[in-house]
Scaffold this motif. Structure first.
Motif, PDB file in Angstrom:
ATOM      1  N   THR A   1      37.641  20.645  51.629  1.00  0.00           N
ATOM      2  CA  THR A   1      38.808  19.962  52.189  1.00  0.00           C
ATOM      3  C   THR A   1      39.410  20.776  53.319  1.00  0.00           C
ATOM      4  OG1 THR A   1      40.176  21.100  50.593  1.00  0.00           O
ATOM      5  CG2 THR A   1      39.467  18.887  49.992  1.00  0.00           C
ATOM      6  N   CYS A   2      38.873  21.982  53.519  1.00  0.00           N
ATOM      7  CA  CYS A   2      39.479  22.888  54.497  1.00  0.00           C
ATOM      8  C   CYS A   2      38.392  23.697  55.193  1.00  0.00           C
ATOM      9  CB  CYS A   2      40.467  23.816  53.794  1.00  0.00           C
ATOM     10  SG  CYS A   2      39.764  24.701  52.410  1.00  0.00           S
ATOM     11  N   ALA A   3      38.755  24.244  56.338  1.00  0.00           N
ATOM     12  CA  ALA A   3      37.776  24.990  57.127  1.00  0.00           C
ATOM     13  C   ALA A   3      38.398  26.286  57.634  1.00  0.00           C
ATOM     14  CB  ALA A   3      37.327  24.133  58.314  1.00  0.00           C
ATOM     15  N   ILE A   4      37.538  27.256  57.842  1.00  0.00           N
ATOM     16  CA  ILE A   4      37.977  28.539  58.408  1.00  0.00           C
ATOM     17  C   ILE A   4      38.012  28.371  59.925  1.00  0.00           C
ATOM     18  CG2 ILE A   4      37.340  30.967  58.711  1.00  0.00           C
ATOM     19  CD1 ILE A   4      35.555  30.561  56.131  1.00  0.00           C
ATOM     20  N   ARG A   5      39.095  28.856  60.546  1.00  0.00           N
ATOM     21  CA  ARG A   5      39.132  28.849  62.009  1.00  0.00           C
ATOM     22  C   ARG A   5      39.620  30.195  62.518  1.00  0.00           C
ATOM     23  NH1 ARG A   5      41.752  23.100  63.156  1.00  0.00           N
ATOM     24  NH2 ARG A   5      40.069  21.880  62.266  1.00  0.00           N
ATOM     25  N   ALA A   6      39.023  30.628  63.624  1.00  0.00           N
ATOM     26  CA  ALA A   6      39.514  31.833  64.292  1.00  0.00           C
ATOM     27  C   ALA A   6      40.837  31.494  64.951  1.00  0.00           C
ATOM     28  CB  ALA A   6      38.500  32.291  65.323  1.00  0.00           C
TER      29      ALA A   6
ATOM     30  N   ALA B   1      43.249  22.236  57.375  1.00  0.00           N
ATOM     31  CA  ALA B   1      42.884  21.007  56.654  1.00  0.00           C
ATOM     32  C   ALA B   1      41.831  20.225  57.447  1.00  0.00           C
ATOM     33  CB  ALA B   1      44.128  20.150  56.437  1.00  0.00           C
ATOM     34  N   LEU B   2      40.753  19.845  56.792  1.00  0.00           N
ATOM     35  CA  LEU B   2      39.687  19.054  57.434  1.00  0.00           C
ATOM     36  C   LEU B   2      40.071  17.578  57.541  1.00  0.00           C
ATOM     37  CD1 LEU B   2      36.385  20.460  55.918  1.00  0.00           C
ATOM     38  CD2 LEU B   2      37.002  20.342  58.338  1.00  0.00           C
TER      39      LEU B   2
ATOM     40  N   VAL C   1      41.260  24.270  47.287  1.00  0.00           N
ATOM     41  CA  VAL C   1      40.055  25.099  47.174  1.00  0.00           C
ATOM     42  C   VAL C   1      40.295  26.132  46.079  1.00  0.00           C
ATOM     43  CG1 VAL C   1      40.830  26.684  49.032  1.00  0.00           C
ATOM     44  CG2 VAL C   1      38.394  26.508  48.508  1.00  0.00           C
ATOM     45  N   GLU C   2      39.249  26.403  45.322  1.00  0.00           N
ATOM     46  CA  GLU C   2      39.349  27.442  44.305  1.00  0.00           C
ATOM     47  C   GLU C   2      39.337  28.806  44.992  1.00  0.00           C
ATOM     48  OE1 GLU C   2      36.326  28.693  40.921  1.00  0.00           O
ATOM     49  OE2 GLU C   2      37.254  26.751  40.519  1.00  0.00           O
ATOM     50  N   TYR C   3      40.123  29.730  44.477  1.00  0.00           N
ATOM     51  CA  TYR C   3      40.154  31.081  45.045  1.00  0.00           C
ATOM     52  C   TYR C   3      39.055  31.885  44.354  1.00  0.00           C
ATOM     53  CZ  TYR C   3      42.062  35.247  47.234  1.00  0.00           C
ATOM     54  OH  TYR C   3      42.224  36.381  48.019  1.00  0.00           O
ATOM     55  N   VAL C   4      37.957  32.055  45.079  1.00  0.00           N
ATOM     56  CA  VAL C   4      36.759  32.681  44.502  1.00  0.00           C
ATOM     57  C   VAL C   4      36.696  34.153  44.919  1.00  0.00           C
ATOM     58  CG1 VAL C   4      34.234  32.669  44.617  1.00  0.00           C
ATOM     59  CG2 VAL C   4      35.477  30.520  44.337  1.00  0.00           C
ATOM     60  N   GLY C   5      36.332  34.979  43.980  1.00  0.00           N
ATOM     61  CA  GLY C   5      36.169  36.410  44.270  1.00  0.00           C
ATOM     62  C   GLY C   5      35.640  37.115  43.042  1.00  0.00           C
ATOM     63  N   GLU C   6      35.843  38.424  43.035  1.00  0.00           N
ATOM     64  CA  GLU C   6      35.411  39.243  41.893  1.00  0.00           C
ATOM     65  C   GLU C   6      36.543  39.247  40.872  1.00  0.00           C
ATOM     66  OE1 GLU C   6      33.169  43.339  42.497  1.00  0.00           O
ATOM     67  OE2 GLU C   6      34.787  43.057  43.932  1.00  0.00           O
TER      68      GLU C   6
ATOM     69  N   GLY D   1      33.833  36.522  48.541  1.00  0.00           N
ATOM     70  CA  GLY D   1      34.689  35.415  48.139  1.00  0.00           C
ATOM     71  C   GLY D   1      34.315  34.147  48.860  1.00  0.00           C
ATOM     72  N   ASN D   2      35.278  33.244  48.946  1.00  0.00           N
ATOM     73  CA  ASN D   2      35.026  31.985  49.659  1.00  0.00           C
ATOM     74  C   ASN D   2      36.132  31.758  50.696  1.00  0.00           C
ATOM     75  OD1 ASN D   2      37.196  31.163  48.111  1.00  0.00           O
ATOM     76  ND2 ASN D   2      36.244  29.264  47.430  1.00  0.00           N
ATOM     77  N   GLU D   3      36.204  30.557  51.249  1.00  0.00           N
ATOM     78  CA  GLU D   3      37.141  30.287  52.344  1.00  0.00           C
ATOM     79  C   GLU D   3      38.611  30.501  51.958  1.00  0.00           C
ATOM     80  OE1 GLU D   3      34.778  28.377  50.843  1.00  0.00           O
ATOM     81  OE2 GLU D   3      34.823  26.405  51.811  1.00  0.00           O
ATOM     82  N   ALA D   4      38.915  30.425  50.649  1.00  0.00           N
ATOM     83  CA  ALA D   4      40.316  30.573  50.226  1.00  0.00           C
ATOM     84  C   ALA D   4      40.894  31.930  50.634  1.00  0.00           C
ATOM     85  CB  ALA D   4      40.424  30.388  48.716  1.00  0.00           C
ATOM     86  N   ARG D   5      40.035  32.930  50.796  1.00  0.00           N
ATOM     87  CA  ARG D   5      40.525  34.265  51.157  1.00  0.00           C
ATOM     88  C   ARG D   5      41.194  34.281  52.537  1.00  0.00           C
ATOM     89  NH1 ARG D   5      38.038  37.622  54.385  1.00  0.00           N
ATOM     90  NH2 ARG D   5      38.083  39.558  53.174  1.00  0.00           N
TER      91      ARG D   5
END
Ligand SMILES: C[S@@+](CC[C@H](N)C(=O)[O-])C[C@H]1O[C@@H](n2cnc3c(N)ncnc32)[C@H](O)[C@@H]1O
Length: 200
Positions: A53-58, A74-75, A85-90, A122-126
């Motif tokens: 549902t979302c994208a990383i942008r510079a 937001a896409l 988005v789920e906050y994915v990491g260690e 991690g994922n985009e949530a970071r």
């Protein structure tokens, strides 16, 4: 089943992309069981994450406080009170004071802290930024939940208003987060004047 999703567009080559959380060796088996949920619960969806549902942008706007870094956008329209988005990491139980990407997932009755840290992987949530200096107020928040399979996971959720396509998704890291990191005097003064962070 772990997802085999490829890293999203804009993912930095220097970081490991994770489609689902992984456990660090600091998490004892009993705590893993608690985080994963009761064994009697169905486990088929343990690793699934929502559609993107979302994208990383510079961030190239010079006036943006995180200019030169990345942010999350937001896409399409995101409905109110929705998991973005789920906050994915260690998932870890060791100290990560040096990480700017570490969230508290749970605190056990004995005082043990379980965190999810996306500094190294991690994922985009970071890439979700704090609202200060970007928008008047947050349009999202961090929140934990048990997934359909019973696993405890952190996510980025929309608030009571929908988020429009193209808007930056921003949360509040909390005043304490910024105070412990030592704001620059200029930023502290600007934010204090808006009531966003108490003057140091
Ligand atoms: C969890 S990261 C967010 C993603 C980060 N922009 C990136 O590209 O990796 C937290 C860091 O982002 C930056 N950041 C986030 N929100 C900010 C804000 N409102 N003003 C200034 N810097 C911000 C700070 O450098 C902070 O340490």
């Amino acid at each position: 089943m772990p997802s085999d999703r490829a890293p999203p567009k804009g993912w930095p080559v220097t970081l490991q992309y994770l489609p689902a959380c992984v456990y660090h060796s600091s998490v004892p088996p009993a705590i893993r069981s608690f985080i994963d949920g009761a064994p009697s619960r169905p486990r088929g969806h343990l690793h699934t994450t929502p559609a993107r549902t979302c994208a990383i942008r510079a961030i190239s706007t010079p006036s943006h406080p995180a200019h030169g870094q990345r942010g999350l956008f937001a896409l399409g329209t995101i409905a109110a009170r929705t998991l973005i988005v789920e906050y994915v990491g260690e998932i870890h139980c060791d100290a990560r004071a040096e990480s700017d990407y570490d969230l508290s997932l749970h605190r056990l009755a004995d005082g043990t802290s379980v965190g999810v840290d996306a500094q190294r992987m991690g994922n985009e949530a970071r890439f979700v930024n704090d609202f200060r200096g970007i928008r008047a107020k947050p349009n999202a928040e961090f929140g934990e939940r048990r997934t359909a399979a019973g696993a405890l996971r952190m996510g980025v959720w929309s608030l009571s208003e929908r988020i429009k396509k193209g808007e930056e998704i921003v949360v509040s890291y909390g005043k304490a987060w910024w105070q412990t990191r030592g704001l620059s005097d200029a930023r502290a003064a600007a934010w204090a004047s808006e009531g966003l962070v108490g003057a140091r």
